[in-house]
Design a protein around this motif. Structure first.
Motif: not given
Length: 146
Positions: A4-8, A13-14, A52-57, A59-64
């Protein structure tokens, strides 16, 4: 599972939390590795590589989860590691234990157990026989040969 794409608003905030975490990790490594050029360089590279490896993450759960790992890494750098220097005269490491190293947050520091010196013989005292490698960050002859 669908991403699910993140809202702006969430994205900004992220992003702010990630940038704040990046800066906190760099400050924590400076505190821990002060005076150790090699550790400073290697930690800088490792932190940059992970971000750098996670720059394109996306998924909201993965980012959290990544943001939580930043917090845990910072805590470990500031409170979970005590550096020591070899005292050539005694063969023991001198470690400056600060209150945050001796307390779990609930137990007062004066009620915790003491630490015995780490020496070349430390590995023989432990049943599982871990490898104990004596190194130096001051550029001593032994440390310079590594």
């Amino acid at each position: 599972s669908a991403t699910v794409p993140l809202e702006p608003a969430t994205m900004s905030s992220t992003t702010a939390r990630a940038l704040s975490g990046y800066r906190r990790l760099f400050r924590a490594r400076k505190v821990l590795f002060q005076g150790d050029g090699r550790a400073m360089r290697e930690s800088r590279v490792a932190i940059r590589e992970q971000f750098a490896q996670n720059r394109a993450a996306s998924d909201p759960a993965h980012i959290e989860g990544l943001l939580t790992m930043i917090d845990e890494a910072e805590d470990m750098l500031l409170h979970g590691i005590a550096r020591g220097e070899l005292n050539p005269a005694t063969g023991n490491y001198q470690v400056k234990i600060r209150p945050e190293h001796t307390s779990d947050g609930d137990t007062p520091a004066h009620e915790t157990t003491s630490m015995e010196p780490i020496t070349k013989e430390t590995g023989t005292k432990i049943g599982s026989k871990p490898e104990v490698v004596v190194t130096s960050s001051k550029g001593s002859e032994e440390g310079a040969n590594r």
